[in-house]
Design an enzyme around this catalytic site. Structure first.
Site, PDB file in Angstrom:
ATOM      1  N   ASP A 181     103.312  29.216 -20.153  1.00 12.99           N
ATOM      2  CA  ASP A 181     103.705  30.616 -20.358  1.00 12.99           C
ATOM      3  C   ASP A 181     102.847  31.480 -19.440  1.00 12.99           C
ATOM      4  O   ASP A 181     101.618  31.325 -19.416  1.00 12.99           O
ATOM      5  CB  ASP A 181     103.484  30.978 -21.838  1.00 12.99           C
ATOM      6  CG  ASP A 181     104.140  32.296 -22.210  1.00 12.99           C
ATOM      7  OD1 ASP A 181     103.888  33.309 -21.531  1.00 12.99           O
ATOM      8  OD2 ASP A 181     104.902  32.313 -23.184  1.00 12.99           O
TER       9      ASP A 181
ATOM     10  N   HIS B 270     113.778  28.364 -26.491  1.00 12.20           N
ATOM     11  CA  HIS B 270     112.508  27.739 -26.099  1.00 12.20           C
ATOM     12  C   HIS B 270     111.584  27.662 -27.299  1.00 12.20           C
ATOM     13  O   HIS B 270     111.679  28.464 -28.221  1.00 12.20           O
ATOM     14  CB  HIS B 270     111.841  28.504 -24.954  1.00 12.20           C
ATOM     15  CG  HIS B 270     111.692  29.963 -25.210  1.00 12.20           C
ATOM     16  ND1 HIS B 270     112.726  30.855 -25.029  1.00 12.20           N
ATOM     17  CD2 HIS B 270     110.658  30.695 -25.658  1.00 12.20           C
ATOM     18  CE1 HIS B 270     112.326  32.069 -25.337  1.00 12.20           C
ATOM     19  NE2 HIS B 270     111.075  32.000 -25.746  1.00 12.20           N
TER      20      HIS B 270
ATOM     21  N   HIS C  18     107.565  27.655 -28.397  1.00 21.92           N
ATOM     22  CA  HIS C  18     106.197  27.999 -27.997  1.00 21.92           C
ATOM     23  C   HIS C  18     105.232  26.987 -28.608  1.00 21.92           C
ATOM     24  O   HIS C  18     105.277  26.744 -29.816  1.00 21.92           O
ATOM     25  CB  HIS C  18     105.802  29.374 -28.546  1.00 21.92           C
ATOM     26  CG  HIS C  18     106.556  30.527 -27.978  1.00 21.92           C
ATOM     27  ND1 HIS C  18     106.061  31.292 -26.939  1.00 21.92           N
ATOM     28  CD2 HIS C  18     107.755  31.074 -28.304  1.00 21.92           C
ATOM     29  CE1 HIS C  18     106.924  32.258 -26.655  1.00 21.92           C
ATOM     30  NE2 HIS C  18     107.964  32.152 -27.469  1.00 21.92           N
TER      31      HIS C  18
HETATM   32  P1  5GP Z   1     110.141  34.897 -26.362  1.00 23.89           P
HETATM   33  O1  5GP Z   1     109.633  36.294 -26.557  1.00 23.89           O
HETATM   34  O2  5GP Z   1     111.522  34.952 -25.788  1.00 23.89           O
HETATM   35  O3  5GP Z   1     110.030  34.030 -27.567  1.00 23.89           O
HETATM   36  O4  5GP Z   1     109.171  34.230 -25.314  1.00 23.89           O
HETATM   37  C1  5GP Z   1     109.303  34.381 -23.952  1.00 23.89           C
HETATM   38  C2  5GP Z   1     107.973  33.945 -23.365  1.00 23.89           C
HETATM   39  O5  5GP Z   1     108.173  33.776 -21.988  1.00 23.89           O
HETATM   40  C3  5GP Z   1     106.856  34.956 -23.548  1.00 23.89           C
HETATM   41  O6  5GP Z   1     105.771  34.326 -24.209  1.00 23.89           O
HETATM   42  C4  5GP Z   1     106.495  35.368 -22.126  1.00 23.89           C
HETATM   43  O7  5GP Z   1     105.111  35.528 -21.939  1.00 23.89           O
HETATM   44  C5  5GP Z   1     107.053  34.251 -21.298  1.00 23.89           C
HETATM   45  N1  5GP Z   1     107.557  34.617 -19.987  1.00 23.89           N
HETATM   46  C6  5GP Z   1     108.249  35.726 -19.647  1.00 23.89           C
HETATM   47  N2  5GP Z   1     108.615  35.678 -18.356  1.00 23.89           N
HETATM   48  C7  5GP Z   1     108.144  34.492 -17.868  1.00 23.89           C
HETATM   49  C8  5GP Z   1     108.218  33.881 -16.586  1.00 23.89           C
HETATM   50  O8  5GP Z   1     108.767  34.390 -15.628  1.00 23.89           O
HETATM   51  N3  5GP Z   1     107.624  32.658 -16.479  1.00 23.89           N
HETATM   52  C9  5GP Z   1     106.980  32.053 -17.514  1.00 23.89           C
HETATM   53  N4  5GP Z   1     106.430  30.863 -17.285  1.00 23.89           N
HETATM   54  N5  5GP Z   1     106.888  32.616 -18.738  1.00 23.89           N
HETATM   55  C10 5GP Z   1     107.473  33.825 -18.905  1.00 23.89           C
END
Ligand code: 5GP
Length: 138
Positions: free
Chosen positions: A32, A101, A103
């Site tokens: 992340d 996804h 975490h």
């Molecule tokens: P969500 O909020 O959808 O559960 O998690 C998305 C995660 O993706 C967040 O923890 C954020 O930090 C991470 N993230 C956002 N954009 C990118 C990216 O371009 N590359 C990577 N590796 N992680 C990302």
């Protein structure tokens, strides 16, 4: 409706880079870029699905199998005091990227979690952390 141009779809197609720790035919795992703690990894099924509800049973099985495998490697590499695994569905639940996804978030008793998707990490540090996890995968 699945957005084929969401950021994780673009990473899966190789259009954007990532600090990869693992890949097989059905899943991809990478660091992340705004880790809530050191060793924060994301595990994605390759199947296009915005939320868990739309994922096929086979893709769900592959995703949880990879999540368990990577979580063990993160545990071995970082030796945290605990480890949280989370998966968000919908903006109201905190989901910011519309591709399923999981975490994997190491927890350290002496350090509070950083904010969700809020503090970009130095790419060199992410690369080091990815290398530690890859080494632990053997
Ligand atoms: P969500 O909020 O959808 O559960 O998690 C998305 C995660 O993706 C967040 O923890 C954020 O930090 C991470 N993230 C956002 N954009 C990118 C990216 O371009 N590359 C990577 N590796 N992680 C990302």
């Amino acid at each position: 409706m699945y957005d084929p141009n969401n950021i994780f779809a673009r990473i899966l197609r190789g259009e954007l880079p990532c600090h990869k720790v693992y890949e097989d035919a059905d899943t991809l795992a990478f660091m992340d870029i705004m880790p809530q703690s050191d060793g924060h990894v994301l595990v994605l099924p390759k199947e296009p699905a915005a939320e868990l509800f739309e994922l096929s049973e086979g893709a769900a099985q592959a995703a949880i199998r990879t999540t368990q495998r990577i979580a063990r490697a993160v545990r071995d590499a970082f030796e945290p005091d605990g480890l949280s695994i989370g998966q968000f569905n919908g903006a109201a639940a905190g989901q910011t990227v519309p591709h399923v996804h999981f975490h994997i978030v190491p927890r350290y008793a002496d350090r509070p979690l950083r904010g969700h998707a809020s503090e970009p990490q130095d790419p060199a540090v992410l690369q080091q952390h990815a290398a530690r996890i890859v080494a632990a995968l053997g």
